[in-house]
Design an enzyme around this catalytic site. Sequence first.
Site, PDB file in Angstrom:
ATOM      1  N   GLY A   1      -2.053  -1.298  -1.521  1.00 22.20           N
ATOM      2  CA  GLY A   1      -1.382  -0.765  -0.608  1.00 22.20           C
ATOM      3  C   GLY A   1       0.006  -0.206  -1.048  1.00 22.20           C
ATOM      4  O   GLY A   1       0.389  -0.225  -2.304  1.00 22.20           O
TER       5      GLY A   1
ATOM      6  N   GLY B   1       4.053   1.370   0.549  1.00 23.58           N
ATOM      7  CA  GLY B   1       4.992   1.220   1.628  1.00 23.58           C
ATOM      8  C   GLY B   1       6.139   2.079   1.358  1.00 23.58           C
ATOM      9  O   GLY B   1       6.297   2.931   0.120  1.00 23.58           O
TER      10      GLY B   1
ATOM     11  N   GLY C   1       7.908   0.610  -1.944  1.00 25.81           N
ATOM     12  CA  GLY C   1       7.055   0.274  -3.194  1.00 25.81           C
ATOM     13  C   GLY C   1       5.681   0.047  -2.841  1.00 25.81           C
ATOM     14  O   GLY C   1       5.128   0.558  -1.737  1.00 25.81           O
TER      15      GLY C   1
ATOM     16  N   LYS D   1       4.097  -6.919  -5.158  1.00 25.87           N
ATOM     17  CA  LYS D   1       4.745  -6.001  -4.642  1.00 25.87           C
ATOM     18  C   LYS D   1       5.828  -5.668  -5.565  1.00 25.87           C
ATOM     19  O   LYS D   1       6.766  -6.447  -5.887  1.00 25.87           O
ATOM     20  CB  LYS D   1       5.500  -6.603  -3.233  1.00 25.87           C
ATOM     21  CG  LYS D   1       6.131  -5.403  -2.547  1.00 25.87           C
ATOM     22  CD  LYS D   1       6.591  -6.133  -1.023  1.00 25.87           C
ATOM     23  CE  LYS D   1       6.987  -4.873  -0.172  1.00 25.87           C
ATOM     24  NZ  LYS D   1       7.764  -5.595   1.091  1.00 25.87           N
TER      25      LYS D   1
ATOM     26  N   ASP E   1       8.751  -6.593  12.176  1.00 27.38           N
ATOM     27  CA  ASP E   1       7.930  -5.671  11.869  1.00 27.38           C
ATOM     28  C   ASP E   1       6.203  -6.295  11.932  1.00 27.38           C
ATOM     29  O   ASP E   1       5.386  -6.059  11.083  1.00 27.38           O
ATOM     30  CB  ASP E   1       7.940  -5.186  10.358  1.00 27.38           C
ATOM     31  CG  ASP E   1       7.083  -3.849  10.312  1.00 27.38           C
ATOM     32  OD1 ASP E   1       6.780  -3.299  11.169  1.00 27.38           O
ATOM     33  OD2 ASP E   1       6.750  -3.481   9.030  1.00 27.38           O
TER      34      ASP E   1
END
Length: 154
Positions: free
Chosen positions: A12, A14, A17, A34, A125
């Site tokens: 993934g 974002g 990062g 992450k 979020d």
Amino acid sequence: MEKSYILGRQVGSGVDGSVCVITESSTGYQYACKSIDRSDNAAVLHAHAEITMLERLRGHPNIVTYNGHFEDERQLHIVMDLEGDDLCSHLQERGPRPEKEAARILKAVVSAVAVCHERRVMHRDIKPDNVLLPCKQSGYENVKLADFGASADF
């Protein structure tokens, strides 16, 4: 953290990062990591806030598990348990879920949000992309709320 890891595939990305799979060298156990570029001061501040929130929320079965963090010359890395697909991808693949399944998902998410609020954390979020399924064989009651990068104290 004094453990060494082997970097794996990216799962993934974002604004601040990317998230990759890492493998702990000594055990072979895999985690999600992450990684945030240390040259972006705002992103690093958000990452430290996220770490604080994850530490505060440890132990709830419907919140992603924080396992520590470390830094290298270029990046700050946050290590969390590796989970399965996000709910958005899962729903795109399998289509709408029956009401009983949707209720189990919602109950788990509400349980996680309740703990966040008890511990004075606003997630800010919540969306299907930030709800993770632990694995394909696991029930919907085991989903986990993730991505506390936008979270704040209240």
